[in-house]
Design a protein around this motif. Structure first.
Motif: not given
Ligand code: ZN
Length: 188
Positions: A150-156, A108-111, A61-63
């Motif tokens: 958990q952080h990455e699955i949240d993005h989905l 933190g987050c790249l987004s 989702v971030q890309v």
């Molecule tokens: Zn993130």
């Protein structure tokens, strides 16, 4: 010229990372039916993009892609710096099937470049997913890997880490983020 702009760098495909508050970050990503060549290409490009951006994890989702794919390369607890590729994993349709305990970590987050905040999550998780070849796998994780999963699955699921904060804390972080983005815009 922005050196962080997307495109081909030394033969690697670097994707553009979507920044908060772009509404695409709220996308509920869809399950991948078959891990075909186009999914493998997405995985490869996401891995290159994660390393280029110096992240330890990245979600589709971030890309700007709405297929459920995440990539991670989380350093071991005793490592000061990550050994690139050592813990690399690409997960398709990752799903948390068990979560227990509590752990607070400064995320933190790249987004959301330039801001961090303490987020409370499960301390241990079990994740089921498909690997790059479409083979089912199960991961038991704790520590930073459990947090990152958990952080990455949240993005989905259209969730960014500041959504997990109290309203007051979230407003403070958003204000700080806005300021840091304005500073970045003025930079050349
Ligand atoms: Zn993130």
């Amino acid at each position: 010229m922005n050196s962080k702009s997307p495109g081909i760098k030394d033969g690697r495909m670097i994707l553009e990372i979507i920044k908060y508050p772009d509404p695409f970050l709220k996308t509920l990503a869809a399950k991948v039916a078959t891990v075909d060549e186009s999914v493998k290409k997405l995985i490869d490009d996401m891995i290159e993009t994660m390393y280029y951006a110096r992240g330890i994890g990245l979600a589709s989702v971030q890309v700007g892609d709405s297929r459920r794919v995440i990539v991670l390369d989380v350093p071991d607890e005793d490592e000061k710096e990550r050994t690139k590729g050592k813990n690399l994993m690409a997960l398709v349709n990752p799903e948390i099937v068990l979560a227990e305990g509590e752990h607070i970590y400064e995320e933190g987050c790249l987004s959301l470049p330039g801001v961090t905040a303490d987020v409370e999550r499960a301390a241990r998780v079990m994740v089921r997913a498909l690997d790059r070849n479409g083979k089912p796998l199960e991961i038991e994780a704790e520590g930073l890997l459990a947090i990152a999963l958990q952080h990455e699955i949240d993005h989905l699921n259209g969730i960014v880490f500041i959504d997990r904060l109290s309203r007051l804390k979230r407003e403070l972080v958003k204000r700080k983020y806005k300021k840091s983005m304005e500073t970045e815009e003025r930079a050349i």
